[in-house]
Write a protein that holds these residues in place. Structure first.
Motif, PDB file in Angstrom:
ATOM      1  N   LYS A 271       0.833  -1.202   0.000  1.00  0.00           N
ATOM      2  CA  LYS A 271       0.000   0.000   0.000  1.00  0.00           C
ATOM      3  C   LYS A 271       0.871   1.257   0.000  1.00  0.00           C
ATOM      4  O   LYS A 271       0.594   2.221  -0.728  1.00  0.00           O
ATOM      5  CB  LYS A 271      -0.919  -0.015   1.223  1.00  0.00           C
ATOM      6  CG  LYS A 271      -1.925   1.127   1.264  1.00  0.00           C
ATOM      7  CD  LYS A 271      -2.845   0.975   2.467  1.00  0.00           C
ATOM      8  CE  LYS A 271      -3.811   2.159   2.580  1.00  0.00           C
ATOM      9  NZ  LYS A 271      -4.700   2.031   3.755  1.00  0.00           N
ATOM     10  N   GLU A 272       1.924   1.235   0.810  1.00  0.00           N
ATOM     11  CA  GLU A 272       2.836   2.383   0.876  1.00  0.00           C
ATOM     12  C   GLU A 272       3.537   2.590  -0.469  1.00  0.00           C
ATOM     13  O   GLU A 272       3.682   3.732  -0.935  1.00  0.00           O
ATOM     14  CB  GLU A 272       3.877   2.131   1.973  1.00  0.00           C
ATOM     15  CG  GLU A 272       4.599   3.373   2.455  1.00  0.00           C
ATOM     16  CD  GLU A 272       3.747   4.253   3.348  1.00  0.00           C
ATOM     17  OE1 GLU A 272       4.116   5.428   3.522  1.00  0.00           O
ATOM     18  OE2 GLU A 272       2.716   3.775   3.858  1.00  0.00           O
ATOM     19  N   PHE A 273       3.943   1.495  -1.105  1.00  0.00           N
ATOM     20  CA  PHE A 273       4.646   1.586  -2.385  1.00  0.00           C
ATOM     21  C   PHE A 273       3.740   2.112  -3.489  1.00  0.00           C
ATOM     22  O   PHE A 273       4.116   3.000  -4.261  1.00  0.00           O
ATOM     23  CB  PHE A 273       5.192   0.210  -2.770  1.00  0.00           C
ATOM     24  CG  PHE A 273       5.774   0.161  -4.157  1.00  0.00           C
ATOM     25  CD1 PHE A 273       6.960   0.802  -4.449  1.00  0.00           C
ATOM     26  CD2 PHE A 273       5.119  -0.529  -5.174  1.00  0.00           C
ATOM     27  CE1 PHE A 273       7.501   0.760  -5.733  1.00  0.00           C
ATOM     28  CE2 PHE A 273       5.642  -0.575  -6.455  1.00  0.00           C
ATOM     29  CZ  PHE A 273       6.835   0.074  -6.738  1.00  0.00           C
ATOM     30  N   TYR A 274       2.526   1.577  -3.568  1.00  0.00           N
ATOM     31  CA  TYR A 274       1.622   1.988  -4.637  1.00  0.00           C
ATOM     32  C   TYR A 274       1.108   3.421  -4.456  1.00  0.00           C
ATOM     33  O   TYR A 274       0.625   4.028  -5.405  1.00  0.00           O
ATOM     34  CB  TYR A 274       0.439   1.023  -4.725  1.00  0.00           C
ATOM     35  CG  TYR A 274       0.816  -0.311  -5.326  1.00  0.00           C
ATOM     36  CD1 TYR A 274       1.578  -0.383  -6.480  1.00  0.00           C
ATOM     37  CD2 TYR A 274       0.415  -1.510  -4.732  1.00  0.00           C
ATOM     38  CE1 TYR A 274       1.943  -1.607  -7.027  1.00  0.00           C
ATOM     39  CE2 TYR A 274       0.766  -2.734  -5.275  1.00  0.00           C
ATOM     40  CZ  TYR A 274       1.536  -2.779  -6.420  1.00  0.00           C
ATOM     41  OH  TYR A 274       1.886  -3.993  -6.974  1.00  0.00           O
ATOM     42  N   GLN A 275       1.207   3.975  -3.252  1.00  0.00           N
ATOM     43  CA  GLN A 275       0.814   5.355  -3.021  1.00  0.00           C
ATOM     44  C   GLN A 275       1.981   6.335  -3.155  1.00  0.00           C
ATOM     45  O   GLN A 275       1.781   7.548  -3.084  1.00  0.00           O
ATOM     46  CB  GLN A 275       0.212   5.510  -1.615  1.00  0.00           C
ATOM     47  CG  GLN A 275      -1.166   4.889  -1.447  1.00  0.00           C
ATOM     48  CD  GLN A 275      -1.691   5.051  -0.034  1.00  0.00           C
ATOM     49  OE1 GLN A 275      -1.077   4.624   0.925  1.00  0.00           O
ATOM     50  NE2 GLN A 275      -2.854   5.667   0.095  1.00  0.00           N
ATOM     51  N   SER A 276       3.182   5.806  -3.373  1.00  0.00           N
ATOM     52  CA  SER A 276       4.367   6.648  -3.417  1.00  0.00           C
ATOM     53  C   SER A 276       4.507   7.352  -4.768  1.00  0.00           C
ATOM     54  O   SER A 276       3.896   6.970  -5.766  1.00  0.00           O
ATOM     55  CB  SER A 276       5.621   5.817  -3.137  1.00  0.00           C
ATOM     56  OG  SER A 276       5.878   4.932  -4.222  1.00  0.00           O
ATOM     57  N   ALA A 277       5.351   8.363  -4.784  1.00  0.00           N
ATOM     58  CA  ALA A 277       5.584   9.139  -6.015  1.00  0.00           C
ATOM     59  C   ALA A 277       6.366   8.335  -7.040  1.00  0.00           C
ATOM     60  O   ALA A 277       6.463   8.751  -8.207  1.00  0.00           O
ATOM     61  CB  ALA A 277       6.334  10.420  -5.670  1.00  0.00           C
TER      62      ALA A 277
END
Length: 326
Positions: A271-277
């Motif tokens: 989730k953190e990766f897919y929301q990252s820039a």
């Protein structure tokens, strides 16, 4: 001692991490550890007892809200706030479980969802929980004895090791439960409740006890989440949160405590990766990419991520990938 070797090593590594972690990464580790406690609490219901609940986030949210409401503007003692948060979540779990366990299957899922939505709207639509904006924890819990402060959760190191201790406690408690007579009874209920009832077990009482214990542990996660973020809002009780924790234990592998922890780690990092820039425009559609990833995991790893570490885990994955290509 072999089953305890990997969890012990992981705990020691986590205990040493603050020395090398940036503030952002340390916050991420805290978030993962808290959601691992949350996932472990649901694992007791789904993986051990066979009770699929879509309302488990209600207990997380109640634990968090009680922490903030009981703190007031001047803060409160950890020795008081923690039992209050856990006790409130357990009390609501007792109420919900006593009614919902009269149903089975999809009806049980829908009843637990309905009770969670009731709690959600109580905090969302009334002033008691600050409405849709939520409320803030102005002073974080402190544990003091005789004027000496032993723990101050506003100090990052104190919060980090408190969360780590709570995770170790939860994992150990559930491991002991699973190996006890009570745990074996729950496993029997999951396999064949009718046969367990015929053998003389009061299955409803066992299921209710498991439901209350799971709710209490979710309340513990809620307390820690409120202490970490310093704010709570009604979304903590939403069905999205219940669905997310259910995905965690499925992703990690049902029926395994290590799988629940692994699922919380994988889900939170994905989730953190897919929301990252790093993903550019795709970051705005992270739900789509995360959903497709989870579908792929379920298709190629039916036993969850924990299945990779079993006999034939990687071999089986290669075969399924080869079959998909052909």
């Amino acid at each position: 001692m072999r089953p305890w070797l990997l969890p012990t090593v992981a705990l020691l590594v986590l205990a040493a991490l603050p020395a090398v972690l940036s503030p952002y990464t340390q916050d991420l580790v805290l978030k993962i550890a808290i959601y691992a406690i949350f996932a472990l609490s649901l694992e007791l219901l789904v993986g051990t007892t066979g009770l699929v609940s879509l309302g488990h986030a209600a207990f997380l949210g109640i634990g968090a809200y009680v922490t903030v409401l009981a703190s007031g503007d001047g803060g409160g003692s950890l020795a008081l706030l923690l039992p209050l948060a856990v006790g409130a979540a357990a009390a609501y779990a007792l109420f919900v479980g006593a009614l919902s366990l009269r149903t089975k299957g999809v009806y049980f899922i829908m009843v637990t969802l309905a009770f969670a939505q009731m709690a959600y709207f109580v905090f969302h639509d009334t002033k008691v929980g600050g409405g849709s904006d939520g409320i803030f924890l102005y002073v974080k819990p402190v544990l003091a004895v005789g004027g000496t402060t032993l723990l101050d959760l506003d100090v990052k190191a104190h919060l980090y090791y408190t969360v780590l201790a709570a995770l170790a406690f939860t994992y150990t408690l559930l491991a002991v439960v699973n190996r006890s007579r009570f745990g074996h009874a729950l496993a029997g209920i999951r396999a064949n409740e009718q046969r367990m009832r015929a053998a003389g077990f009061a299955t409803t009482g066992y299921k209710l006890a498991a439901f209350v214990l799971a709710g209490a542990l979710a309340g513990l996660a809620g307390f820690l989440l409120a202490a970490k973020d310093g704010a709570v809002n009604p979304e903590l009780l939403s069905w999205h949160e219940s669905g997310a924790v259910l995905l965690m234990i499925i992703l990690g592998g049902l029926g395994s405590l290590r799988g629940a922890v692994l699922g919380a780690v994988a889900f939170t990092l994905l989730k953190e990766f897919y929301q990252s820039a790093l993903l550019g425009p795709l970051a705005e559609r992270w739900q789509l990419t995360l959903g497709l990833t989870i579908i792929a995991f379920v298709a190629f790893l039916p036993s969850g991520l924990i299945g990779l570490f079993g006999r034939g885990g990687l071999i089986g994955l290669r075969k399924r990938l080869a079959g998909a290509r052909s």
